[in-house]
Design a protein around this motif. Structure first.
Motif, PDB file in Angstrom:
ATOM      1  N   GLY A  95       0.924  -1.379   0.148  1.00 11.12           N
ATOM      2  CA  GLY A  95      -0.091   0.041   0.038  1.00 11.12           C
ATOM      3  C   GLY A  95       0.866   1.482   0.012  1.00 11.12           C
ATOM      4  O   GLY A  95       0.302   2.313  -0.455  1.00 11.12           O
ATOM      5  N   LEU A  96       2.091   1.088   0.319  1.00 11.28           N
ATOM      6  CA  LEU A  96       2.697   2.442   0.483  1.00 11.28           C
ATOM      7  C   LEU A  96       3.276   2.767  -1.099  1.00 11.28           C
ATOM      8  O   LEU A  96       3.482   4.228  -1.139  1.00 11.28           O
ATOM      9  CB  LEU A  96       4.316   2.184   1.076  1.00 11.28           C
ATOM     10  CG  LEU A  96       4.218   1.960   2.463  1.00 11.28           C
ATOM     11  CD1 LEU A  96       5.496   1.333   3.240  1.00 11.28           C
ATOM     12  CD2 LEU A  96       3.836   3.067   3.307  1.00 11.28           C
ATOM     13  N   GLY A  97       3.387   1.944  -2.010  1.00 12.30           N
ATOM     14  CA  GLY A  97       3.757   2.350  -3.331  1.00 12.30           C
ATOM     15  C   GLY A  97       5.163   2.038  -3.439  1.00 12.30           C
ATOM     16  O   GLY A  97       5.934   1.798  -2.639  1.00 12.30           O
ATOM     17  N   TRP A  98       5.571   1.553  -4.728  1.00 15.29           N
ATOM     18  CA  TRP A  98       6.850   1.062  -4.977  1.00 15.29           C
ATOM     19  C   TRP A  98       7.942   2.035  -4.961  1.00 15.29           C
ATOM     20  O   TRP A  98       9.137   1.971  -4.494  1.00 15.29           O
ATOM     21  CB  TRP A  98       7.029   0.512  -6.377  1.00 15.29           C
ATOM     22  CG  TRP A  98       6.926   1.718  -7.660  1.00 15.29           C
ATOM     23  CD1 TRP A  98       5.529   2.082  -8.111  1.00 15.29           C
ATOM     24  CD2 TRP A  98       7.981   2.378  -8.030  1.00 15.29           C
ATOM     25  NE1 TRP A  98       6.019   2.946  -9.080  1.00 15.29           N
ATOM     26  CE2 TRP A  98       7.312   3.182  -9.126  1.00 15.29           C
ATOM     27  CE3 TRP A  98       9.377   2.383  -7.954  1.00 15.29           C
ATOM     28  CZ2 TRP A  98       8.387   4.077  -9.913  1.00 15.29           C
ATOM     29  CZ3 TRP A  98      10.107   3.094  -8.782  1.00 15.29           C
ATOM     30  CH2 TRP A  98       9.606   4.163  -9.866  1.00 15.29           C
ATOM     31  N   VAL A  99       7.714   3.532  -4.957  1.00 13.43           N
ATOM     32  CA  VAL A  99       8.526   4.439  -4.721  1.00 13.43           C
ATOM     33  C   VAL A  99       8.986   4.602  -3.410  1.00 13.43           C
ATOM     34  O   VAL A  99      10.207   4.612  -2.883  1.00 13.43           O
ATOM     35  CB  VAL A  99       8.270   5.781  -4.936  1.00 13.43           C
ATOM     36  CG1 VAL A  99       9.139   6.988  -4.961  1.00 13.43           C
ATOM     37  CG2 VAL A  99       8.112   5.801  -6.740  1.00 13.43           C
ATOM     38  N   SER A 100       7.861   4.496  -2.510  1.00 15.49           N
ATOM     39  CA  SER A 100       8.184   4.478  -0.893  1.00 15.49           C
ATOM     40  C   SER A 100       9.050   3.302  -0.574  1.00 15.49           C
ATOM     41  O   SER A 100       9.831   3.406   0.316  1.00 15.49           O
ATOM     42  CB  SER A 100       6.821   4.786  -0.244  1.00 15.49           C
ATOM     43  OG  SER A 100       6.258   5.989  -0.562  1.00 15.49           O
ATOM     44  N   ILE A 101       8.594   2.377  -0.991  1.00 18.40           N
ATOM     45  CA  ILE A 101       9.037   1.008  -0.663  1.00 18.40           C
ATOM     46  C   ILE A 101      10.648   0.900  -0.868  1.00 18.40           C
ATOM     47  O   ILE A 101      11.543   0.764  -0.117  1.00 18.40           O
ATOM     48  CB  ILE A 101       8.458  -0.186  -1.373  1.00 18.40           C
ATOM     49  CG1 ILE A 101       7.181  -0.525  -0.960  1.00 18.40           C
ATOM     50  CG2 ILE A 101       9.373  -1.571  -1.107  1.00 18.40           C
ATOM     51  CD1 ILE A 101       6.311  -1.518  -1.650  1.00 18.40           C
ATOM     52  N   LEU A 102      11.080   1.217  -2.194  1.00 15.58           N
ATOM     53  CA  LEU A 102      12.505   1.583  -2.764  1.00 15.58           C
ATOM     54  C   LEU A 102      13.034   2.457  -1.809  1.00 15.58           C
ATOM     55  O   LEU A 102      14.322   2.009  -1.787  1.00 15.58           O
ATOM     56  CB  LEU A 102      12.425   1.733  -4.095  1.00 15.58           C
ATOM     57  CG  LEU A 102      12.053   0.608  -5.116  1.00 15.58           C
ATOM     58  CD1 LEU A 102      12.179   1.174  -6.694  1.00 15.58           C
ATOM     59  CD2 LEU A 102      12.892  -0.723  -4.993  1.00 15.58           C
ATOM     60  N   THR A 103      12.647   3.354  -1.606  1.00 18.60           N
ATOM     61  CA  THR A 103      13.242   4.561  -0.864  1.00 18.60           C
ATOM     62  C   THR A 103      13.705   4.100   0.617  1.00 18.60           C
ATOM     63  O   THR A 103      14.652   4.408   1.098  1.00 18.60           O
ATOM     64  CB  THR A 103      12.533   5.970  -0.958  1.00 18.60           C
ATOM     65  OG1 THR A 103      11.403   5.955  -0.457  1.00 18.60           O
ATOM     66  CG2 THR A 103      12.654   6.616  -2.094  1.00 18.60           C
ATOM     67  N   VAL A 221       3.496   2.252   9.193  1.00 23.02           N
ATOM     68  CA  VAL A 221       3.501   1.091   8.047  1.00 23.02           C
ATOM     69  C   VAL A 221       5.119   1.295   7.488  1.00 23.02           C
ATOM     70  O   VAL A 221       5.636   0.340   7.203  1.00 23.02           O
ATOM     71  CB  VAL A 221       2.543   1.247   7.038  1.00 23.02           C
ATOM     72  CG1 VAL A 221       2.901   0.667   5.834  1.00 23.02           C
ATOM     73  CG2 VAL A 221       0.978   0.981   7.524  1.00 23.02           C
ATOM     74  N   VAL A 222       5.427   2.673   7.386  1.00 23.72           N
ATOM     75  CA  VAL A 222       7.026   2.819   6.949  1.00 23.72           C
ATOM     76  C   VAL A 222       7.777   2.139   8.006  1.00 23.72           C
ATOM     77  O   VAL A 222       8.963   1.457   7.338  1.00 23.72           O
ATOM     78  CB  VAL A 222       6.967   4.268   6.803  1.00 23.72           C
ATOM     79  CG1 VAL A 222       8.663   4.598   6.337  1.00 23.72           C
ATOM     80  CG2 VAL A 222       6.161   4.884   5.782  1.00 23.72           C
TER      81      VAL A 222
END
Length: 339
Positions: A95-103, A221-222
């Protein structure tokens, strides 16, 4: 009667220390209840540090209580880490999105490598560079306790990184809210920054809740996405440790490639992701996990010797503060990239 007591002391040498750690966890809960801004786990570490400095308590801490405090700091810590996995599902991460996950992953890796480099630059002894890097990049004192079990570091060696991550995480509770509006962050951006840049889960909650429930949800979540990095990082450290400690005796015990508690953590994440658990089970596991980690962190706190830390630990303090600034800056950059 006289023959029973010595036997009980022999068979359960850990009992007195574990009981004291449990009482300390209750005291930490009381402090948190009275002053909600103080995270329970932070209170537990600080109580342990205070007890460890008291001259009249030190003989007991290094004597009859030592086996139990060591058991709490190691075994109970591992069980708590396993239960921590039930807080996180793969759906939450997606749910965070791929950009947030990668960062988020990049922040963990860059902070880990950067802190390791700082630790070696400042010539921290033994496993301290690894432990400080693990705590600051992943999930604070819990990660330090998990990693120390793999590299077999002594409680005294583990205590300094725990003290540093507690100090800097506590500073974050007061510093980040002050910078929230001057940096022009929205509520959700602030929650993202806190989750990506603060260490222990309890410290994240204390820092993010000031901005409301939406910021707190994003922060958790982060943060738990960072916690998930504990499994591969510890597994890699275990492989490295196996290669370093090749014993001439083939029967000599070597660290497992994937430690049992790391496998348990992964299983717990998968269970939470694919099996619908009743709220009572999740809430109960959360309570047990918090209690176990509080007991473990109290045990680790008792091993801190402030006189030694103040006398020779300026290098460790410098590494901790620089690492804290590094992860806060990287997290802020990730927030701007993800927005």
């Amino acid at each position: 009667m006289s023959s029973v007591a010595p036997a009980s002391r022999t068979t359960l040498p850990w009992l007195p220390g574990v009981v004291v750690a449990g009482l300390a966890a209750l005291a930490a809960w009381g402090i948190h209840w009275l002053v909600p801004a103080v995270p329970l786990l932070t209170a537990a570490v600080v109580l342990g540090i205070i007890v460890g400095q008291l001259p009249f308590a030190r003989p007991a801490v290094t004597g009859i209580l030592k086996p139990g405090l060591s058991t709490a700091a190691k075994r109970l810590m591992r069980i708590g880490v396993v239960l921590l996995g039930l807080k996180l599902s793969l759906g939450d991460i997606a749910g965070l999105g791929w950009v947030s996950i990668l960062t988020t992953v990049a922040i963990v890796l860059v902070t880990f490598v950067g802190t390791m480099w700082l630790g070696r630059l400042f010539k921290l002894p033994g496993h301290q560079p690894l432990l400080v890097a693990t705590g600051f990049s992943i999930c604070g004192a819990s990660a330090i306790g998990a990693m120390s079990g793999i590299v077999k570091s002594k409680d005294e060696e583990t205590a300094t990184p725990v003290a540093l991550v507690t100090l800097c995480g506590t500073l974050a509770i007061f510093v980040l809210p002050v910078l929230w509006h001057p940096l022009g962050l929205s509520t959700l951006q602030y929650g993202h920054w806190v989750g990506a840049g603060v260490h222990d889960v309890g410290q994240v909650v204390a820092t993010a809740q000031i901005a409301g429930s939406a910021a707190l949800a994003v922060a958790i979540v982060v943060k738990l996405t960072r916690v998930l990095m504990l499994a591969p990082m510890v597994a890699i450290a275990s492989v490295v440790e196996r290669r370093r400690n090749v014993e001439p005796d083939p029967a000599a015990k070597r660290p497992p490639i994937v430690p049992l508690f790391v496998a348990g953590f992964i299983v717990a994440v998968l269970v939470r992701s694919f099996i619908p658990l009743p709220d009572v089970v999740i809430d109960g596991a959360d309570t047990v996990q918090t209690a176990l980690l509080a007991m473990a962190l109290f045990g680790l706190g008792t091993a801190v010797r402030l006189r030694t830390l103040l006398g020779t630990g300026w290098r460790a303090l410098a590494v901790g503060l620089l690492s804290w600034v590094l992860i806060a800056a990287l997290a802020l950059g990730a927030v701007w990239i993800s927005s």
